[in-house]
Write an enzyme that holds these catalytic residues in place. Structure first.
Site, mmCIF file in Angstrom:
data_model
loop_
_atom_site.group_PDB
_atom_site.id
_atom_site.type_symbol
_atom_site.label_atom_id
_atom_site.label_comp_id
_atom_site.label_asym_id
_atom_site.label_seq_id
_atom_site.Cartn_x
_atom_site.Cartn_y
_atom_site.Cartn_z
ATOM 1 N N ASP A 276 41.339 47.101 41.230
ATOM 2 C CA ASP A 276 40.582 46.119 41.447
ATOM 3 C C ASP A 276 41.109 44.629 39.939
ATOM 4 O OD1 ASP A 276 39.315 43.728 42.447
ATOM 5 O OD2 ASP A 276 36.961 44.712 41.686
ATOM 6 N N HIS B 13 49.123 40.563 43.148
ATOM 7 C CA HIS B 13 49.620 42.221 43.726
ATOM 8 C C HIS B 13 50.735 43.070 43.846
ATOM 9 C CE1 HIS B 13 45.874 42.170 45.314
ATOM 10 N NE2 HIS B 13 46.499 40.576 46.445
ATOM 11 N N ASN C 129 39.278 44.047 53.696
ATOM 12 C CA ASN C 129 40.415 42.993 52.925
ATOM 13 C C ASN C 129 40.872 42.444 54.585
ATOM 14 O OD1 ASN C 129 41.535 45.725 50.560
ATOM 15 N ND2 ASN C 129 39.271 43.728 50.172
ATOM 16 N N ARG D 186 40.371 38.379 54.278
ATOM 17 C CA ARG D 186 41.299 37.490 53.228
ATOM 18 C C ARG D 186 41.764 37.152 54.297
ATOM 19 N NH1 ARG D 186 42.601 40.229 47.329
ATOM 20 N NH2 ARG D 186 40.039 42.208 47.960
HETATM 21 C C1 FPP Z 1 41.942 44.187 44.120
HETATM 22 O O1 FPP Z 1 42.177 43.417 43.469
HETATM 23 C C2 FPP Z 1 43.462 45.247 45.411
HETATM 24 C C3 FPP Z 1 43.401 44.953 46.354
HETATM 25 C C4 FPP Z 1 42.307 44.408 47.354
HETATM 26 C C5 FPP Z 1 45.008 45.414 46.464
HETATM 27 C C6 FPP Z 1 45.214 46.519 46.048
HETATM 28 C C7 FPP Z 1 47.142 46.646 46.175
HETATM 29 C C8 FPP Z 1 47.960 47.737 44.924
HETATM 30 C C9 FPP Z 1 47.575 47.473 44.105
HETATM 31 C C10 FPP Z 1 49.239 46.652 45.514
HETATM 32 C C11 FPP Z 1 50.372 48.221 45.287
HETATM 33 C C12 FPP Z 1 49.302 49.612 46.257
HETATM 34 C C13 FPP Z 1 50.028 50.267 46.744
HETATM 35 C C14 FPP Z 1 49.008 51.752 46.920
HETATM 36 C C15 FPP Z 1 51.496 49.854 46.509
HETATM 37 P P1 FPP Z 1 41.850 42.029 44.087
HETATM 38 O O2 FPP Z 1 42.711 40.845 44.539
HETATM 39 O O3 FPP Z 1 41.144 41.956 44.840
HETATM 40 O O4 FPP Z 1 41.577 41.126 42.586
HETATM 41 P P2 FPP Z 1 40.327 39.720 42.599
HETATM 42 O O5 FPP Z 1 39.309 40.763 42.901
HETATM 43 O O6 FPP Z 1 40.682 40.023 40.969
HETATM 44 O O7 FPP Z 1 40.049 39.086 43.467
#
Ligand code: FPP
Length: 234
Positions: free
Chosen positions: A15, A32, A63, A66
């Protein structure tokens, strides 16, 4: 690290990618991408440490709420990662599994994940379970449907239903999660592997996922080693 106990199964709720980018005045997509780059390094590190099972929360069913542009970016990133950047996992003897509902995912994402599962199915090293279009409550609902069908078709009787049978009917039969790491300071479980994490230890790090490097991971393992796990006993 050698003298430390490695948990058998670690779960990571990755996260903070969005906040990482916003703090730098960048679009969320850059967060990301940075998260994915960090994940590559972490996977190499974790594989070297010889962890048996690693589960990653990559994309929850929720998700999909979004912005379309962010969802599209993530789907394309997954395709790119699973067809190119993460290929090293196959050479590194990692067995890759994807938990979650395949329906609802774009066809080319399903193709990429199925290829990765196929190409790594004979591997005997770390099992990497990537939760994609995943929700733990949905997994439980899907398990109940599978077992109900078996009862309906007289393959099993109600008396056969026990914890082992339930576990065998999850998306994949996995051992219990021992340690759940969540980055970015949020203290929530967010529908991640509720059945498998019943007795897990939890670790909440303030670090945003793109910065949660090998050092941060080792710190988490040190903390796990200080925990006194009692599994309900005393
Ligand atoms: C949460 O951060 C993250 C995600 C919804 C996506 C996770 C994806 C990756 C780490 C990319 C690569 C993954 C793979 C398996 C190749 P957020 O967007 O919710 O962050 P925030 O809470 O700061 O908005």
């Amino acid at each position: 690290m050698n003298e430390l106990n490695m948990p058998n199964h670690i779960g990571i709720i990755m996260d903070g990618n969005g906040r990482w980018a916003t703090k730098r005045g960048l679009p969320r997509s850059a967060g990301h991408k940075a998260g994915a780059e960090n994940l590559k390094k972490l996977c190499r590190h974790i594989n070297k440490l010889g962890l048996n099972y690693l589960s990653l929360y990559a994309f929850s069913t929720e998700n999909f709420k979004r912005e379309v542009s962010e969802v599209n970016y993530l789907m394309n990133l997954f395709i790119e990662m699973f067809t190119n950047d993460f290929k090293f996992l196959i050479e590194d003897n990692v067995k890759v599994l994807f938990s979650g509902r395949r329906e609802g995912l774009p066809k080319n994402v399903v193709k990429a994940i199925e290829k990765m599962e196929f190409d790594s199915k004979g591997n005997t090293g770390t099992v990497l379970n990537i939760c994609l279009n995943y929700g733990s409550q949905d997994e439980i609902v899907d398990m109940v449907k599978k077992i109900s069908n078996e009862v309906k078709e007289s393959k099993i009787s109600i008396e056969d239903i026990n914890k082992e049978l339930v576990n065998r009917n999850m998306y994949y039969e996995l051992p219990p999660v021992d340690f759940v790491i969540r980055t970015s300071g949020e203290m929530r479980i967010s529908n991640f592997m509720l059945w498998q994490s019943s007795y897990a230890e939890y670790y909440f790090s303030e670090t945003l996922f793109p910065d949660f490097n090998e050092n941060e991971f080792d710190k988490a393992i040190e903390e796990f080693n200080k925990r006194n796990r009692r599994f309900g006993g005393n």
